[in-house]
Design a protein around this motif. Sequence first.
Motif, PDB file in Angstrom:
ATOM      1  N   MET A  59       9.181  44.307 -27.787  1.00  0.00           N
ATOM      2  CA  MET A  59       7.922  45.057 -28.040  1.00  0.00           C
ATOM      3  C   MET A  59       7.794  45.438 -29.685  1.00  0.00           C
ATOM      4  SD  MET A  59       6.071  45.223 -25.463  1.00  0.00           S
ATOM      5  CE  MET A  59       5.202  46.545 -25.270  1.00  0.00           C
ATOM      6  N   ASP A  60       9.030  45.364 -30.357  1.00  0.00           N
ATOM      7  CA  ASP A  60       9.146  45.868 -31.663  1.00  0.00           C
ATOM      8  C   ASP A  60       8.904  44.346 -32.515  1.00  0.00           C
ATOM      9  OD1 ASP A  60       9.402  48.566 -31.041  1.00  0.00           O
ATOM     10  OD2 ASP A  60      11.371  48.099 -30.773  1.00  0.00           O
ATOM     11  N   GLU A  66      -0.868  55.898 -21.491  1.00  0.00           N
ATOM     12  CA  GLU A  66      -0.232  55.053 -22.590  1.00  0.00           C
ATOM     13  C   GLU A  66       0.564  54.146 -22.129  1.00  0.00           C
ATOM     14  OE1 GLU A  66       2.620  56.560 -26.216  1.00  0.00           O
ATOM     15  OE2 GLU A  66       1.992  58.179 -24.838  1.00  0.00           O
ATOM     16  N   THR A  67       1.222  54.702 -20.787  1.00  0.00           N
ATOM     17  CA  THR A  67       2.343  53.747 -20.186  1.00  0.00           C
ATOM     18  C   THR A  67       1.482  52.369 -19.543  1.00  0.00           C
ATOM     19  OG1 THR A  67       3.728  55.385 -19.449  1.00  0.00           O
ATOM     20  CG2 THR A  67       3.849  53.192 -18.197  1.00  0.00           C
ATOM     21  N   TYR A  85      -1.106  51.066 -21.291  1.00  0.00           N
ATOM     22  CA  TYR A  85      -1.402  50.321 -22.361  1.00  0.00           C
ATOM     23  C   TYR A  85      -0.336  49.488 -22.720  1.00  0.00           C
ATOM     24  CZ  TYR A  85      -2.041  49.136 -27.097  1.00  0.00           C
ATOM     25  OH  TYR A  85      -1.996  48.630 -28.379  1.00  0.00           O
ATOM     26  N   TYR A  86       0.859  50.070 -22.764  1.00  0.00           N
ATOM     27  CA  TYR A  86       2.149  49.342 -23.315  1.00  0.00           C
ATOM     28  C   TYR A  86       2.542  48.311 -22.405  1.00  0.00           C
ATOM     29  CZ  TYR A  86       2.536  52.008 -27.350  1.00  0.00           C
ATOM     30  OH  TYR A  86       2.154  52.788 -28.631  1.00  0.00           O
ATOM     31  N   ARG A  87       2.390  48.384 -21.082  1.00  0.00           N
ATOM     32  CA  ARG A  87       2.360  47.282 -20.049  1.00  0.00           C
ATOM     33  C   ARG A  87       1.480  46.415 -20.251  1.00  0.00           C
ATOM     34  NH1 ARG A  87       6.425  45.369 -17.764  1.00  0.00           N
ATOM     35  NH2 ARG A  87       7.280  47.322 -17.296  1.00  0.00           N
ATOM     36  N   VAL A 124       0.356  45.400 -23.242  1.00  0.00           N
ATOM     37  CA  VAL A 124       0.862  44.650 -24.138  1.00  0.00           C
ATOM     38  C   VAL A 124       1.989  43.755 -23.921  1.00  0.00           C
ATOM     39  CG1 VAL A 124       1.899  44.857 -26.435  1.00  0.00           C
ATOM     40  CG2 VAL A 124      -0.149  46.357 -25.974  1.00  0.00           C
ATOM     41  N   TYR A 125       2.978  44.401 -23.051  1.00  0.00           N
ATOM     42  CA  TYR A 125       3.991  43.470 -22.545  1.00  0.00           C
ATOM     43  C   TYR A 125       3.639  42.182 -21.927  1.00  0.00           C
ATOM     44  CZ  TYR A 125       8.314  42.244 -20.097  1.00  0.00           C
ATOM     45  OH  TYR A 125       9.315  41.524 -19.379  1.00  0.00           O
ATOM     46  N   ILE A 131      -5.839  43.343 -28.073  1.00  0.00           N
ATOM     47  CA  ILE A 131      -4.483  43.257 -27.950  1.00  0.00           C
ATOM     48  C   ILE A 131      -4.007  41.657 -28.521  1.00  0.00           C
ATOM     49  CG2 ILE A 131      -2.270  43.340 -26.764  1.00  0.00           C
ATOM     50  CD1 ILE A 131      -3.697  45.477 -25.047  1.00  0.00           C
ATOM     51  N   LEU A 164       1.456  42.677 -33.439  1.00  0.00           N
ATOM     52  CA  LEU A 164       2.139  43.551 -32.256  1.00  0.00           C
ATOM     53  C   LEU A 164       3.403  42.377 -31.712  1.00  0.00           C
ATOM     54  CD1 LEU A 164      -0.912  44.675 -29.957  1.00  0.00           C
ATOM     55  CD2 LEU A 164       0.827  45.980 -31.279  1.00  0.00           C
TER      56      LEU A 164
END
Length: 211
Positions: free
Chosen positions: A34-35, A77-78, A80-82, A84-85, A202, A211
């Motif tokens: 993710m980074d 928020e969780t 959203y990042y899921r 993105v993943y 995204i 990203l």
Amino acid sequence: MSKRLLFTLGTLLLLSTAATAQDHINPEDRMVDMDSPTFVPMVHIGKAKVGADSIQYVKTNKIYVFPPLEFKNKAQETAYYRLVYNIKKVLPIAKECNQIILETGAYLETIPTKKERDEHMKKVEKEIWNTYKPRMKKLTFTQGKLLIKLIDRECNSTSYELVQAFLGPVRAGFYQAFAWAFGSSLKKRYEPNGADRLVERIVLQVEAGQL
């Protein structure tokens, strides 16, 4: 998660004519960092002639600037990042599918008769089941549904339309029935300005290496 639905998702990539090379790492087998950017940012250096002079230039990816996201709570928020993943996981597969379609479509144009084309596509379908079924089984139900939409984005055709074009309406209906039975649809359209607005945001950032 239904194996039958995941098997159906394998047909989304039914345009390959060769097995994956042994030294190739499939997108679904890569660890998602993710980074780190999923796609390497493009840098192209060239020269442009202006009058009698040659001016060197550097061309890079587009940079996208969006308003900061505001999350109402930790769960949002969780989520959203899921998302993105999942996009970083399946977007490379959708792009792979588009490339395969272009290559396979060009090859089919070299086959002179409809009978030979039909025979060739039967072999392709069998090979795809053997090659892509185990690959699609590695995706979650959510990732599979997202892949269907991203294929529409990359190919400008729904998965149903792609199956119909290469295997005919009967086979397309057969695969659609399987997907529908498990709460999905090969006819799902990608809506970058509507329901998939956040996904598009995204995707653009992932493609640009942001990203």
